[in-house]
Design an enzyme around this catalytic site. Structure first.
Site, PDB file in Angstrom:
ATOM      1  CB  SER A 129       3.444   8.829   3.198  1.00  0.00           C
ATOM      2  OG  SER A 129       4.055   7.794   3.935  1.00  0.00           O
ATOM      3  CE  LYS A 146      12.496   3.721   7.315  1.00  0.00           C
ATOM      4  NZ  LYS A 146      11.631   3.240   8.404  1.00  0.00           N
ATOM      5  N   GLY A 193      16.740  -0.396   8.757  1.00  0.00           N
ATOM      6  CA  GLY A 193      16.618   0.859   9.485  1.00  0.00           C
ATOM      7  C   GLY A 193      15.499   0.861  10.503  1.00  0.00           C
ATOM      8  CB  ALA A 194      11.998  -0.329  10.418  1.00  0.00           C
ATOM      9  N   GLY A 197      14.451  -8.861  11.469  1.00  0.00           N
ATOM     10  CA  GLY A 197      14.874  -7.863  10.494  1.00  0.00           C
ATOM     11  C   GLY A 197      16.007  -7.020  11.039  1.00  0.00           C
TER      12      GLY A 197
END
Length: 489
Positions: free
Chosen positions: A98, A139, A203-204, A200
């Protein structure tokens, strides 16, 4: 005047200096807010240079050099204040890209903030930050800490972008959805009216599901370990056409794992894996082998960073910046792996690549010799070729997990098919070619036993199948290295 009195005078001056310094930083922050609001660049070189020249007219010549040095530091700190303090919040971040990505998009500080679950709330409420990205597993954790949520974040039920407003309130948004939408559009596969499964439930996953619903999938199921749809009853979803992995399965350093066996999904039309390190996960390589259109998570990572950066910096970033940042990031992330005949110059070219690019170099044969405490010919003589190939695969399995390295392989590394995914997962593979008449056979057991021409006849197709492109090493090693780097660009 005694030393005690002199020190008291210094303390008084220091107190005044600190008060003035803090007042200056407060004004710098306000200037930064104005610049952000009006899309004015933080750095104003002319003004800073004029300031340095101004010092000459107000400062005693005796302390001119020291004052200039001090003032340059103050200007640097002022720029940092104006840029704002941004970063990534998560629990395990040491391998994050990032900071590198955000350096391409915005003129602000960007740091990694590793916090455990007990530290998150205090950091959000009291930490010294202006903008944050939030990653696993927080998240959803940060939702109640937000004073206001964007419509997108409310809908998704998770946040990956936080903005601290001047009044201290916290605004939460989700740019993961934008990132995944960009990824789907980049792959160019139609998802409308198709059945999708998302592995999954974090949050993603929530962001992915929101995008897929907006894009019109006919059916959508979230696969988790303990939910209604789970790995034990997965067979009822083998007719799925869109598959998305939103779990960390296969992420470095646990390379090689996949959420599912794609051969069980005969109707699959597209595969997305949100994992971005390695560039090609085991799931993505499965899709490649089955000729299913697929995309890893790197493009989504860059796209969502662009969306967050626009909020951190307060300025619009062109879509073309995604492609540019993506190319640079991928080039720096992927290893350069060299394959080719024994004696073709792989090790020498690897050293030149390291000198030119600054990448660390690894030689699989040298590592095997160090691990075993004997030379390659000695290993062949004592244990045979099969044993050596097993040692080689073990070394390549670790080297293949690296990022941004140069890796020179042994001449026979291509003779084992299992070595290909180990190298392909995070690398550009380059075939170093050389005239057979120039290849030496000294200290090379297989070359001496079989003959160079026979070995080449056996391996030519293997080298071709393994490699992304070939380079002729017929000049100097440095020229060959430069040719490789130019082709990669």
């Amino acid at each position: 005047m005694d030393i005690k009195s002199l020190r008291a005078e210094i303390d008084k001056i220091d107190r005044e200096l600190i008060e003035l310094f803090c007042a200056r930083m407060d004004v710098s922050r306000k200037v930064g807010e104005y610049k952000k609001k009006n899309s004015v660049p933080v750095l104003d070189e002319k003004r800073e240079n004029d300031k340095i020249e101004w010092i000459k007219s107000v400062c005693s010549p005796e302390y001119w050099e020291e004052t200039v040095e001090l003032y340059k530091k103050i200007l640097e700190m002022s720029r940092n204040i104006q840029r704002g303090k941004c970063g990534l919040l998560g629990d395990k971040l040491r391998h994050s890209y990032s900071p590198q990505i955000h350096s391409k998009f915005g003129d602000y500080q960007y740091k990694l903030y590793e916090k455990n679950s007990e530290q998150v709330e205090d950091f959000i409420k009291n930490g010294n930050w202006d903008g944050l990205n939030v990653t696993m597993p927080y998240k959803k954790t940060v939702l109640p800490m937000c004073s206001e949520l964007s419509d997108r974040a409310k809908k998704i039920g998770s946040v990956n972008t936080l903005i601290k407003r001047p009044d201290g309130s916290i605004y939460g948004d989700n740019t993961d959805a934008y990132g995944f939408e960009c990824l789907v559009k980049k792959l160019g596969v139609e998802v409308k009216d198709r059945k999708a499964v998302v592995f999954g439930s974090g949050g993603a996953s929530a962001a992915v599901c929101a995008v897929l619903k907006d894009m019109g999938v006919s059916e959508l199921y979230v696969i988790s370990r303990h939910g209604e749809d789970n790995y034990n009853n997965l067979s009822r979803h083998f007719d799925s056409e869109i598959i998305v992995n939103a779990t960390p399965l296969g992420m470095y350093p646990d390379n090689g794992k996949a959420a599912v066996d794609l051969s069980l999904f005969p109707k699959c039309k597209a595969v997305f894996d949100l994992v971005y390190n390695p560039v090609r996960t085991a799931l993505i390589m499965q899709a490649e082998s089955l000729n299913i259109p697929c995309a890893g998570g790197l493009y989504m990572l860059v796209s969502q960073a662009k969306g967050s950066s626009e909020q951190f910096s307060g300025r619009k970033i062109p879509e073309s910046a995604i492609e540019s940042a993506m190319r640079e990031l991928r080039l720096s992330m992927e290893n350069i792996v060299l394959v080719g005949m024994p004696g073709c110059g792989k090790s020498t070219v690897a050293e030149e690549l390291s000198k030119i690019s600054g990448r660390k170099v690894y030689d699989s044969d040298h590592i095997i010799e160090e691990n075993e405490g004997m030379t390659i010919p000695e290993i062949f003589t004592k244990f045979g070729e099969s044993h050596f190939r097993t040692l080689e695969t073990k070394v390549l399995s670790e080297l293949g997990k690296l990022s941004g390295a140069v890796i020179a392989t042994g001449g026979g590394a291509v003779t084992r098919e299992e070595n290909y995914p180990l190298l392909h997962q995070n690398s550009h593979i380059v075939w170093i070619k050389r005239e057979l008449s120039l290849l030496p056979s000294d200290s090379r057991p297989i070359s001496q036993a079989k003959g160079i021409e026979n070995i080449y006849a056996e391996r030519e197709k293997m080298y071709s199948d393994f490699s992304d492109f070939a380079v002729l090493n017929d000049k100097s090693p440095s020229q060959t290295a430069n040719t490789i780097l130019e082709k990669l660009k």
